[in-house]
Design a protein around this motif. Structure first.
Motif, PDB file in Angstrom:
ATOM      1  N   GLU A  78       0.669  -1.218   0.064  1.00 21.71           N
ATOM      2  CA  GLU A  78       0.079   0.038   0.159  1.00 21.71           C
ATOM      3  C   GLU A  78       0.641   1.283  -0.095  1.00 21.71           C
ATOM      4  O   GLU A  78       0.573   2.267  -0.777  1.00 21.71           O
ATOM      5  N   ARG A  79       1.908   1.190   0.947  1.00 24.68           N
ATOM      6  CA  ARG A  79       2.758   2.372   0.834  1.00 24.68           C
ATOM      7  C   ARG A  79       3.376   2.663  -0.428  1.00 24.68           C
ATOM      8  O   ARG A  79       3.698   3.646  -0.810  1.00 24.68           O
ATOM      9  N   LEU A  80       3.857   1.558  -0.987  1.00 23.59           N
ATOM     10  CA  LEU A  80       4.588   1.632  -2.391  1.00 23.59           C
ATOM     11  C   LEU A  80       3.566   2.346  -3.344  1.00 23.59           C
ATOM     12  O   LEU A  80       3.914   3.100  -4.369  1.00 23.59           O
ATOM     13  N   ALA A  81       2.451   1.836  -3.167  1.00 22.74           N
ATOM     14  CA  ALA A  81       1.276   2.283  -4.199  1.00 22.74           C
ATOM     15  C   ALA A  81       1.011   3.665  -4.092  1.00 22.74           C
ATOM     16  O   ALA A  81       1.046   4.368  -4.946  1.00 22.74           O
ATOM     17  N   ARG A  82       1.054   4.221  -2.922  1.00 20.17           N
ATOM     18  CA  ARG A  82       0.913   5.559  -2.656  1.00 20.17           C
ATOM     19  C   ARG A  82       1.980   6.417  -3.005  1.00 20.17           C
ATOM     20  O   ARG A  82       1.652   7.463  -3.650  1.00 20.17           O
ATOM     21  N   ALA A  83       3.132   5.798  -2.934  1.00 17.39           N
ATOM     22  CA  ALA A  83       4.301   6.672  -3.480  1.00 17.39           C
ATOM     23  C   ALA A  83       4.458   6.569  -4.984  1.00 17.39           C
ATOM     24  O   ALA A  83       4.548   7.788  -5.572  1.00 17.39           O
ATOM     25  N   LEU A  84       3.852   5.646  -5.672  1.00 11.50           N
ATOM     26  CA  LEU A  84       3.701   5.554  -7.072  1.00 11.50           C
ATOM     27  C   LEU A  84       2.583   6.591  -7.599  1.00 11.50           C
ATOM     28  O   LEU A  84       2.552   7.052  -8.570  1.00 11.50           O
ATOM     29  N   ARG A  85       1.585   6.667  -6.741  1.00 11.80           N
ATOM     30  CA  ARG A  85       0.320   7.556  -7.184  1.00 11.80           C
ATOM     31  C   ARG A  85       0.415   9.101  -7.370  1.00 11.80           C
ATOM     32  O   ARG A  85      -0.254   9.586  -8.018  1.00 11.80           O
ATOM     33  N   GLY A  86       1.471   9.334  -6.369  1.00  6.36           N
ATOM     34  CA  GLY A  86       1.501  10.897  -6.230  1.00  6.36           C
ATOM     35  C   GLY A  86       2.015  11.507  -7.592  1.00  6.36           C
ATOM     36  O   GLY A  86       2.020  10.906  -8.544  1.00  6.36           O
ATOM     37  N   PRO A  87       2.115  12.883  -7.261  1.00  9.11           N
ATOM     38  CA  PRO A  87       2.280  13.660  -8.496  1.00  9.11           C
ATOM     39  C   PRO A  87       3.868  13.467  -8.863  1.00  9.11           C
ATOM     40  O   PRO A  87       4.699  13.127  -8.130  1.00  9.11           O
ATOM     41  N   ARG A  93       8.386   9.622  -9.592  1.00  8.19           N
ATOM     42  CA  ARG A  93       7.503   8.717  -8.802  1.00  8.19           C
ATOM     43  C   ARG A  93       8.177   7.543  -8.452  1.00  8.19           C
ATOM     44  O   ARG A  93       8.068   6.726  -7.376  1.00  8.19           O
ATOM     45  N   PHE A  94       9.062   7.061  -9.293  1.00  5.47           N
ATOM     46  CA  PHE A  94       9.670   5.755  -9.174  1.00  5.47           C
ATOM     47  C   PHE A  94      10.910   5.841  -8.101  1.00  5.47           C
ATOM     48  O   PHE A  94      10.859   5.091  -7.244  1.00  5.47           O
ATOM     49  N   THR A  95      11.472   7.106  -8.122  1.00  9.11           N
ATOM     50  CA  THR A  95      12.576   7.327  -7.110  1.00  9.11           C
ATOM     51  C   THR A  95      11.874   7.419  -5.553  1.00  9.11           C
ATOM     52  O   THR A  95      12.450   6.953  -4.785  1.00  9.11           O
ATOM     53  N   ARG A  96      10.643   8.022  -5.814  1.00 14.19           N
ATOM     54  CA  ARG A  96       9.920   7.989  -4.345  1.00 14.19           C
ATOM     55  C   ARG A  96       9.421   6.930  -3.801  1.00 14.19           C
ATOM     56  O   ARG A  96       9.361   6.633  -2.553  1.00 14.19           O
ATOM     57  N   MET A  97       9.187   5.649  -4.705  1.00 22.64           N
ATOM     58  CA  MET A  97       8.960   4.471  -4.122  1.00 22.64           C
ATOM     59  C   MET A  97       9.905   3.695  -3.621  1.00 22.64           C
ATOM     60  O   MET A  97       9.916   3.075  -2.460  1.00 22.64           O
ATOM     61  N   GLY A  98      11.419   4.045  -4.016  1.00 21.93           N
ATOM     62  CA  GLY A  98      12.417   3.509  -3.480  1.00 21.93           C
ATOM     63  C   GLY A  98      12.561   4.270  -1.873  1.00 21.93           C
ATOM     64  O   GLY A  98      12.962   3.550  -0.952  1.00 21.93           O
ATOM     65  N   GLU A  99      12.475   5.382  -1.989  1.00 21.57           N
ATOM     66  CA  GLU A  99      12.477   5.947  -0.604  1.00 21.57           C
ATOM     67  C   GLU A  99      11.386   5.706   0.297  1.00 21.57           C
ATOM     68  O   GLU A  99      11.626   5.231   1.447  1.00 21.57           O
ATOM     69  N   ALA A 100      10.171   5.243  -0.136  1.00 24.31           N
ATOM     70  CA  ALA A 100       9.094   4.609   0.683  1.00 24.31           C
ATOM     71  C   ALA A 100       9.592   3.281   1.004  1.00 24.31           C
ATOM     72  O   ALA A 100       9.260   2.943   2.199  1.00 24.31           O
ATOM     73  N   VAL A 150       7.453  -3.964 -10.672  1.00 23.83           N
ATOM     74  CA  VAL A 150       7.381  -3.987 -12.042  1.00 23.83           C
ATOM     75  C   VAL A 150       6.493  -3.147 -13.005  1.00 23.83           C
ATOM     76  O   VAL A 150       7.177  -2.808 -13.965  1.00 23.83           O
ATOM     77  N   ASN A 151       5.164  -2.793 -12.681  1.00 32.89           N
ATOM     78  CA  ASN A 151       4.584  -1.901 -13.103  1.00 32.89           C
ATOM     79  C   ASN A 151       5.173  -0.464 -13.267  1.00 32.89           C
ATOM     80  O   ASN A 151       5.108   0.279 -14.313  1.00 32.89           O
ATOM     81  N   ALA A 152       5.582  -0.195 -12.009  1.00 31.09           N
ATOM     82  CA  ALA A 152       6.259   1.146 -12.108  1.00 31.09           C
ATOM     83  C   ALA A 152       7.592   1.262 -13.242  1.00 31.09           C
ATOM     84  O   ALA A 152       7.595   2.213 -13.885  1.00 31.09           O
ATOM     85  N   VAL A 169      15.113  -6.829 -13.929  1.00 35.89           N
ATOM     86  CA  VAL A 169      15.321  -5.531 -13.565  1.00 35.89           C
ATOM     87  C   VAL A 169      14.741  -5.387 -12.103  1.00 35.89           C
ATOM     88  O   VAL A 169      15.436  -4.754 -11.186  1.00 35.89           O
ATOM     89  N   ALA A 170      13.493  -5.491 -12.045  1.00 38.78           N
ATOM     90  CA  ALA A 170      12.703  -5.288 -10.654  1.00 38.78           C
ATOM     91  C   ALA A 170      13.329  -6.163  -9.649  1.00 38.78           C
ATOM     92  O   ALA A 170      13.577  -5.729  -8.466  1.00 38.78           O
ATOM     93  N   LEU A 171      13.909  -7.425  -9.907  1.00 35.99           N
ATOM     94  CA  LEU A 171      14.506  -8.235  -8.800  1.00 35.99           C
ATOM     95  C   LEU A 171      15.751  -7.629  -8.384  1.00 35.99           C
ATOM     96  O   LEU A 171      16.095  -7.735  -7.270  1.00 35.99           O
ATOM     97  N   GLU A 172      16.525  -7.195  -9.369  1.00 36.40           N
ATOM     98  CA  GLU A 172      17.578  -6.277  -9.168  1.00 36.40           C
ATOM     99  C   GLU A 172      17.526  -5.192  -8.094  1.00 36.40           C
ATOM    100  O   GLU A 172      18.038  -5.051  -6.821  1.00 36.40           O
ATOM    101  N   VAL A 173      16.345  -4.533  -8.290  1.00 41.11           N
ATOM    102  CA  VAL A 173      16.054  -3.208  -7.664  1.00 41.11           C
ATOM    103  C   VAL A 173      15.549  -3.761  -6.219  1.00 41.11           C
ATOM    104  O   VAL A 173      16.040  -2.974  -5.255  1.00 41.11           O
ATOM    105  N   TRP A 174      15.025  -4.771  -6.159  1.00 42.97           N
ATOM    106  CA  TRP A 174      14.348  -5.071  -4.998  1.00 42.97           C
ATOM    107  C   TRP A 174      15.692  -5.848  -3.952  1.00 42.97           C
ATOM    108  O   TRP A 174      15.689  -5.543  -3.047  1.00 42.97           O
ATOM    109  N   ALA A 175      16.479  -6.328  -4.540  1.00 48.25           N
ATOM    110  CA  ALA A 175      17.554  -6.879  -3.832  1.00 48.25           C
ATOM    111  C   ALA A 175      18.579  -5.990  -3.466  1.00 48.25           C
ATOM    112  O   ALA A 175      19.081  -6.060  -2.246  1.00 48.25           O
ATOM    113  N   LEU A 176      18.688  -5.000  -4.290  1.00 51.63           N
ATOM    114  CA  LEU A 176      19.460  -3.996  -3.628  1.00 51.63           C
ATOM    115  C   LEU A 176      18.938  -3.062  -2.545  1.00 51.63           C
ATOM    116  O   LEU A 176      19.459  -2.938  -1.610  1.00 51.63           O
TER     117      LEU A 176
END
Lengths: 218, 218
Positions: A78-87, A93-100, A150-152, A169-176
């Motif tokens: 839910e938090r990742l979705a919210r970060a992605l939904r923002g402006p 938005r993708f960067t904000r997802m990482g922060e989240a 993945v969608n982001a 790619v998503a798996l790499e990002v997640w693992a990092l």
DNA sequence: TGTACATCAGTGAACGCGCGTTCACTGATGTAC
DNA sequence: TGTACATCAGTGAACGCGCGTTCACTGATGTAC
């Protein structure tokens, strides 16, 4: 007429919201003392209930921890979705997802510890994970946190990754992200002036991974 | 004349090698049952010694686990160094170092769990880590695993990373390695045909990180 | 509207267990003389 | 070379504790009539 009152309302013989209250108490104790330091007796005492009451809602300690982990995956998604939904632009938005993600791991160590606890040893049934209920199977859950990622990625880089599977790619990002979050939680990320903090580390790393995947054509 | 015999020699009143034997037993039990499932009583029984004998060599449970973690960092550093020392081009040797890291995490889950256990909660004294005895301080230990990684990076890419601090790149690589290793240990890395395994994941990710750092000039 | 009843969430006392740790001790070892 | 002794690694019994779980029970709730 349904009897209902908030989690803090403990008056009366029936708690009314015990299951939720126990999950919440477990989350807090795991956060404070670690997964191993969490006890059912403490959780029951905090909620103001006999230790035996727990067994009306959970099969035992393991089941309660599993429930905490499950809630954790829901909250994370839910938090990742919210970060992605923002402006902002897709990349913002993708960067904000990482922060989240890092913020979730830091602010919710109880959830995080329950979610990613190492499997005890012998192979039990596969744990619930970010990929949905059946890890490794063909199609992960639509609402799962991993699919959000993945969608982001696909939204942020609509031209794709030069043939590289976005899930890779998503798996790499997640693992990092997971690596940075857990090293930070273990107190093993060097800190100090001139040393980049974990957010900078994640941002640069993700950029590099995405860039690297894009540059595959070379 | 120094009395000395091997770890398996348990005859006689004096064990002679008890400290080493206890560390070894702890490593094995942590690997089998997890850090929380490891008990002093089991370790003592396995070694064939009274539980109280342990206190001749360690202040308590925590001290024994800390010793296991310390040995783990030593062994890890040695394995990485060996992988780096072997034949091949610098990039081959660097890649082999990544393999060695994942192999260590997989083959030595006891060491790994002790080394990277999340801090209990309240801030205790900083744990020993790959950076040497004083994490965050200016100059990490020469022999530390992290410095090995930094040196390997500098050796593999003698032209540097376009102004990016090699330690920064090393930290990215380490975090990714740690993330992949822990996700794998938690059983949360998707497996199956067509899905890349953790070694492929690490190799591609490291390449991307290095490539991304090199491409900073853009 | 009132009463009897089925349901079941929570009680509280108790359990067996195994944990980490302590204590006074014992006996093997190596050394001083 | 032989003997007395200091050292200290390991003994074994015991400790207090708190854990997860069980059990027969109780009493509040909502419903059937």
């Amino acid at each position: 007429m349904r009897h209902w009152h908030g989690a803090s309302d403990k008056r009366g013989y029936h708690h009314g919201n015990l299951k939720e209250a126990l999950v919440e108490a477990a989350r807090r104790f795991i956060a404070e003392r670690g997964l191993g330091g969490f006890t059912l007796a403490d959780a029951a005492k905090l909620v103001g209930v006999s230790p035996a009451a727990l067994y009306r809602h959970f099969a035992g300690r393991e089941a309660l921890v599993a429930e905490v982990a499950g809630r954790g995956f829901d909250v994370l998604a839910e938090r990742l979705a919210r970060a992605l939904r923002g402006p902002g632009t897709p990349i913002e938005r993708f960067t904000r997802m990482g922060e989240a993600y890092l913020a979730f791991a830091e602010e919710e160590p109880g959830f995080y510890a329950a979610m990613f606890a190492p499997r005890g040893g012998e192979a039990e049934e596969p744990p619930r994970g970010p990929w949905g209920p059946a890890p490794g199977k063909d199609a992960p859950e639509p609402g799962g946190a991993f699919n959000l990622l993945v969608n982001a990625l696909m939204m942020t880089f609509p031209d794709g990754f030069d043939g590289v599977d976005p899930r890779f790619v998503a798996l790499e990002v997640w693992a990092l992200s997971h690596g940075i979050a857990t090293l930070s939680a273990a107190g093993q990320l060097p800190k100090g002036p001139g040393i980049p903090d974990k957010h900078e580390l994640l941002r640069a790393g993700v950029l590099a991974i995405v860039h690297g995947a894009l540059a595959r054509k070379a």
